[in-house]
Design a protein around this motif. Structure first.
Motif, PDB file in Angstrom:
ATOM      1  N   SER A  28       5.316   1.884  25.994  1.00 14.89           N
ATOM      2  CA  SER A  28       6.237   2.423  24.997  1.00 14.89           C
ATOM      3  C   SER A  28       7.277   1.378  24.585  1.00 14.89           C
ATOM      4  O   SER A  28       7.562   1.203  23.390  1.00 14.89           O
ATOM      5  CB  SER A  28       6.923   3.668  25.556  1.00 14.89           C
ATOM      6  N   ILE A  29       7.824   0.674  25.549  1.00 12.43           N
ATOM      7  CA  ILE A  29       8.828  -0.348  25.244  1.00 12.43           C
ATOM      8  C   ILE A  29       8.198  -1.498  24.466  1.00 12.43           C
ATOM      9  O   ILE A  29       8.773  -1.991  23.498  1.00 12.43           O
ATOM     10  CB  ILE A  29       9.529  -0.824  26.530  1.00 12.43           C
ATOM     11  N   PHE A  30       7.000  -1.921  24.858  1.00 10.66           N
ATOM     12  CA  PHE A  30       6.318  -2.998  24.138  1.00 10.66           C
ATOM     13  C   PHE A  30       6.084  -2.604  22.680  1.00 10.66           C
ATOM     14  O   PHE A  30       6.371  -3.369  21.758  1.00 10.66           O
ATOM     15  CB  PHE A  30       4.988  -3.337  24.810  1.00 10.66           C
ATOM     16  N   ALA A  34       7.640  -4.214  19.270  1.00  5.16           N
ATOM     17  CA  ALA A  34       6.745  -4.665  18.198  1.00  5.16           C
ATOM     18  C   ALA A  34       7.115  -4.003  16.872  1.00  5.16           C
ATOM     19  O   ALA A  34       7.085  -4.651  15.819  1.00  5.16           O
ATOM     20  CB  ALA A  34       5.298  -4.351  18.561  1.00  5.16           C
ATOM     21  N   TYR A  35       7.462  -2.732  16.925  1.00  4.64           N
ATOM     22  CA  TYR A  35       7.819  -1.984  15.719  1.00  4.64           C
ATOM     23  C   TYR A  35       9.106  -2.543  15.097  1.00  4.64           C
ATOM     24  O   TYR A  35       9.195  -2.750  13.886  1.00  4.64           O
ATOM     25  CB  TYR A  35       7.988  -0.508  16.074  1.00  4.64           C
ATOM     26  N   ARG A 100       2.554 -11.023  19.578  1.00  5.24           N
ATOM     27  CA  ARG A 100       2.138 -10.808  18.179  1.00  5.24           C
ATOM     28  C   ARG A 100       0.612 -10.754  18.064  1.00  5.24           C
ATOM     29  O   ARG A 100       0.078  -9.976  17.266  1.00  5.24           O
ATOM     30  CB  ARG A 100       2.730 -11.899  17.275  1.00  5.24           C
ATOM     31  N   GLN A 101      -0.084 -11.550  18.861  1.00  7.77           N
ATOM     32  CA  GLN A 101      -1.552 -11.528  18.841  1.00  7.77           C
ATOM     33  C   GLN A 101      -2.085 -10.173  19.308  1.00  7.77           C
ATOM     34  O   GLN A 101      -3.031  -9.634  18.729  1.00  7.77           O
ATOM     35  CB  GLN A 101      -2.127 -12.649  19.727  1.00  7.77           C
TER      36      GLN A 101
END
Length: 109
Positions: A28-30, A34-35, A100-101
């Motif tokens: 969730s944190i990742f 990213a969002y 990002r990948q």
């Protein structure tokens, strides 16, 4: 996004983590980072509803050092001091090239 795609996204994340278990809080944190990309720790706390200690522990795991397991972190995010002069004690987080990948792979589902 249908449930199959959600599951596929989870599997991409888990595969890259190279862990048998990947806590939902960590995922969730990742995804929140990213969002938002380039977000303050306080924003993560507010946006996810998690405690400061949970966010700190999980961000460190996503970053260079997994403090919980006392080993290298995933290096999916980088943690840095806020560049604004009055906020230098505040920490910010953004995706690394590896992070990002992973998000790119997820977006191609």
């Amino acid at each position: 996004m249908d449930i199959k795609k959600v599951f596929q996204a989870h599997e991409i994340i888990r595969k890259h983590a190279n862990e048998r278990e990947f806590p939902a809080q960590l995922q969730s944190i990742f995804l929140f980072i990213a969002y938002k990309n380039d977000v303050g720790l306080e924003d993560i706390i507010d946006g996810t509803g998690m405690s400061k200690s949970s966010v700190s522990r999980n961000v460190s795991w996503l970053g260079p050092v997994n403090k919980l397991k006392r080993r290298s972190g995933l290096r999916w995010v980088e943690i840095y001091s806020d560049p604004r002069p009055d906020f230098w004690r505040h920490k910010r987080v953004r995706l690394t090239a590896l992070g990002r990948q992973i998000i790119k792979e997820i977006s191609e589902i």
